[in-house]
Motif scaffolding. Structure first.
Motif, PDB file in Angstrom:
ATOM      1  N   ASN A  19      73.506 -30.033  16.770  1.00 22.48           N
ATOM      2  CA  ASN A  19      73.948 -29.221  15.634  1.00 22.48           C
ATOM      3  C   ASN A  19      75.306 -29.688  15.123  1.00 22.48           C
ATOM      4  N   ARG A 281      77.418 -17.975   4.590  1.00 24.14           N
ATOM      5  CA  ARG A 281      77.541 -19.401   4.869  1.00 24.14           C
ATOM      6  C   ARG A 281      77.291 -19.643   6.357  1.00 24.14           C
ATOM      7  N   GLU A 282      76.839 -20.841   6.688  1.00 28.39           N
ATOM      8  CA  GLU A 282      76.547 -21.142   8.087  1.00 28.39           C
ATOM      9  C   GLU A 282      77.830 -21.124   8.911  1.00 28.39           C
TER      10      GLU A 282
END
Length: 342
Positions: A19, A281-282
């Motif tokens: 990630n 938002r991430e």
């Protein structure tokens, strides 16, 4: 470093490392120049970025900063090597498996004058950011209680720590951060149900500096995922679901009663419910943006090593309580303040 492209390295290509790689490959102002992993790029996700076997190999490529996403037990060794070579570091949470190791990392990066942060990603969750802002504005009045639940299936990627260091550190950090209050005591019970040497279930009760009581329920033996934070106070309750980044407010309703037996009870009734519309938002992307800005010398609200050390101290006290069967006091430190994203 402002105005130039930062050269970044990544250490570890496990589940979390992949990630981080995804974010670094698309992060404005940053070039991912190499990744450290003895197993190489087994997924093909690095788009040709070279993979090297050791941190020493990474250092020869002239990186400005590195993201440390290797197992927790290696954080101290890797972090000290980076600090000794003048490399800024974003270290995945928890900072270290022990308080002593965490202190050595704090001392090394501070002595070198380097930017160092820890990936307590929940601080960048939109629901918790909104919750903290509303608590700071006094929308709940006095905070009475914080309750968190973090449950899910066993993550096979975790081998060197138990559920306290891997998952409960999320809840310890976010509780201190959203309330702006440090822990003063903690009592806990743990269970070992999966046949591993580390605990896989924990329930804990604690108290914060202003008298707020907290409760944490954490396990990785549930067949469903739950990430819930409930904050109750004078005016009602906030419920944050960090899986969906939703924040809901349940207001106390005003009511009267003619029932003599209930007149002495100063309780509340059900009131209005509001679910807030929040930009989502991430969190991992926001975390990387904030750390990049800090390395560039801009004002930024990263999670400092000292703040992360405080979380490790509380987690260690939790494990001590579970082992001894008594409530453990958490000594105040110079890391009480919990600044974070607004």
């Amino acid at each position: 470093m402002t105005g130039s492209v930062l050269r970044a390295g990544l250490i570890g290509m496990g589940a979390m490392g992949r990630n981080h790689a995804r974010i670094l490959l698309g992060l404005d102002g940053v070039e991912l120049v190499a990744v450290v992993d003895p197993a190489g790029d087994t997924t093909g996700a690095l788009r040709g970025v070279p993979v090297v076997p050791t941190v020493a190999d990474l250092l020869t490529r002239g990186v400005d900063y590195a993201v440390v996403a290797c197992p927790t037990g290696l954080h101290e060794e890797v972090g000290l090597e980076l600090a000794a070579n003048g490399v800024h570091a974003l270290i995945e949470k928890p900072l270290a498996p022990t308080v002593e190791a965490g202190r050595r990392l704090v001392d090394a990066f501070e002595a070198a004058g380097l930017v160092a942060g820890v990936g307590h990603i929940e601080r960048y969750n939109p629901a918790l950011q909104s919750l903290r802002t509303r608590l700071e504005a006094g929308e709940l009045g006095q905070v009475f209680q914080v309750v968190t639940r973090r449950q899910g299936p066993f993550p096979s990627r975790i081998a060197d720590v138990g559920v306290v260091m891997d998952l409960a550190t999320h809840d310890i950090d976010l509780t201190a951060w959203v309330t702006g209050q440090a822990y003063t005591s903690i009592a806990a019970h743990t269970a070992f149900r999966s046949g591993r040497q580390h605990e896989d279930m924990v329930t804990a009760v604690g108290q914060l500096a202003n008298g707020t009581i907290v409760n944490h329920l954490v396990n990785w033996l549930s067949p469903f995922k739950e990430r819930s934070t409930v904050v109750t106070g004078d005016r009602g309750s906030f419920v944050a679901d960090t899986l969906t980044a939703d924040l809901t407010f349940y207001a106390n309703g005003a009511f009267g009663t003619e029932w003599e037996a209930l007149r002495a009870f100063r309780g509340v009734a059900e009131g209005d419910m509001i679910r807030y519309a929040i930009p989502k938002r991430e969190p991992l992307l926001v975390e990387h943006e904030r750390f990049r800005d800090a390395v560039e010398g801009k004002e930024s609200d990263i999670v400092t090593l000292r703040q992360a050390l405080r979380t490790v101290q509380v987690a260690a006290a939790l494990l001590e309580s579970a082992s001894s069967g008594v409530t453990v006091s958490v000594a105040p430190t110079t890391t009480e303040a919990q600044p974070g994203p607004r």
